[in-house]
Design a protein around this motif. Structure first.
Motif, mmCIF file in Angstrom:
data_model
loop_
_atom_site.group_PDB
_atom_site.id
_atom_site.type_symbol
_atom_site.label_atom_id
_atom_site.label_comp_id
_atom_site.label_asym_id
_atom_site.label_seq_id
_atom_site.Cartn_x
_atom_site.Cartn_y
_atom_site.Cartn_z
ATOM 1 N N VAL A 178 31.556 41.322 51.371
ATOM 2 C CA VAL A 178 32.128 41.530 50.037
ATOM 3 C C VAL A 178 33.565 42.021 50.154
ATOM 4 N N SER A 179 34.274 41.902 49.050
ATOM 5 C CA SER A 179 35.652 42.377 48.960
ATOM 6 C C SER A 179 35.766 43.222 47.694
ATOM 7 N N TYR A 180 36.406 44.382 47.825
ATOM 8 C CA TYR A 180 36.545 45.253 46.663
ATOM 9 C C TYR A 180 37.637 44.729 45.735
ATOM 10 N N CYS A 181 37.319 44.642 44.458
ATOM 11 C CA CYS A 181 38.264 44.201 43.426
ATOM 12 C C CYS A 181 38.691 45.429 42.620
ATOM 13 N N GLU A 182 39.957 45.829 42.776
ATOM 14 C CA GLU A 182 40.445 46.998 42.039
ATOM 15 C C GLU A 182 40.442 46.753 40.543
ATOM 16 N N HIS A 183 40.843 45.563 40.126
ATOM 17 C CA HIS A 183 40.918 45.230 38.702
ATOM 18 C C HIS A 183 39.552 45.354 38.023
ATOM 19 N N CYS A 184 38.491 44.879 38.699
ATOM 20 C CA CYS A 184 37.163 44.939 38.095
ATOM 21 C C CYS A 184 36.345 46.136 38.574
#
Length: 115
Positions: free
Chosen positions: A73-79
């Motif tokens: 997984v990759s962390y999404c700052e926006h969401c």
């Protein structure tokens, strides 16, 4: 008329069948051919390679495949959430998704097809 064939591997946060406007930015491997047989053989070879390296696979229209591991997984700052990372595999004929014919040579693809 000569057709142009592309076999493409992508890595991104969406499955390959979505074709979002900037989907080509996710390409990590691309192979071009003028022969459908060579392109199909490359696609099938990559399919087998990717299938061995991932926990999950889904195929749409026999030629749009998504592979992923649940913990990739990759962390999404926006969401403010983790997004799944998918590796996509697709084959295009003249820039359009090519639907591989269903045959006994591709049982793994046929069995996992989703609609």
């Amino acid at each position: 008329m000569v057709q142009n064939w592309e076999v493409i591997v992508t890595k991104g946060e969406s499955e390959p069948w979505w074709f979002f406007p900037e989907w080509r930015n996710d390409i990590i491997e691309m192979y071009t051919y003028t022969d459908s047989t060579a392109a199909t053989q490359k696609y099938l070879s990559l399919f087998q390679r990717l299938k061995k390296g991932f926990e999950n696979v889904k195929v749409k229209k026999t030629s749009l495949a998504a592979f992923w591991n649940n913990d990739d997984v990759s962390y999404c700052e926006h969401c403010d959430d983790d997004l799944q990372i998918y590796y996509g595999l697709l084959i295009l004929a003249d820039g359009e998704p090519y639907q591989l014919p269903e045959s006994s040579e591709m049982p793994d693809i046929k069995k996992r097809e989703i609609k």
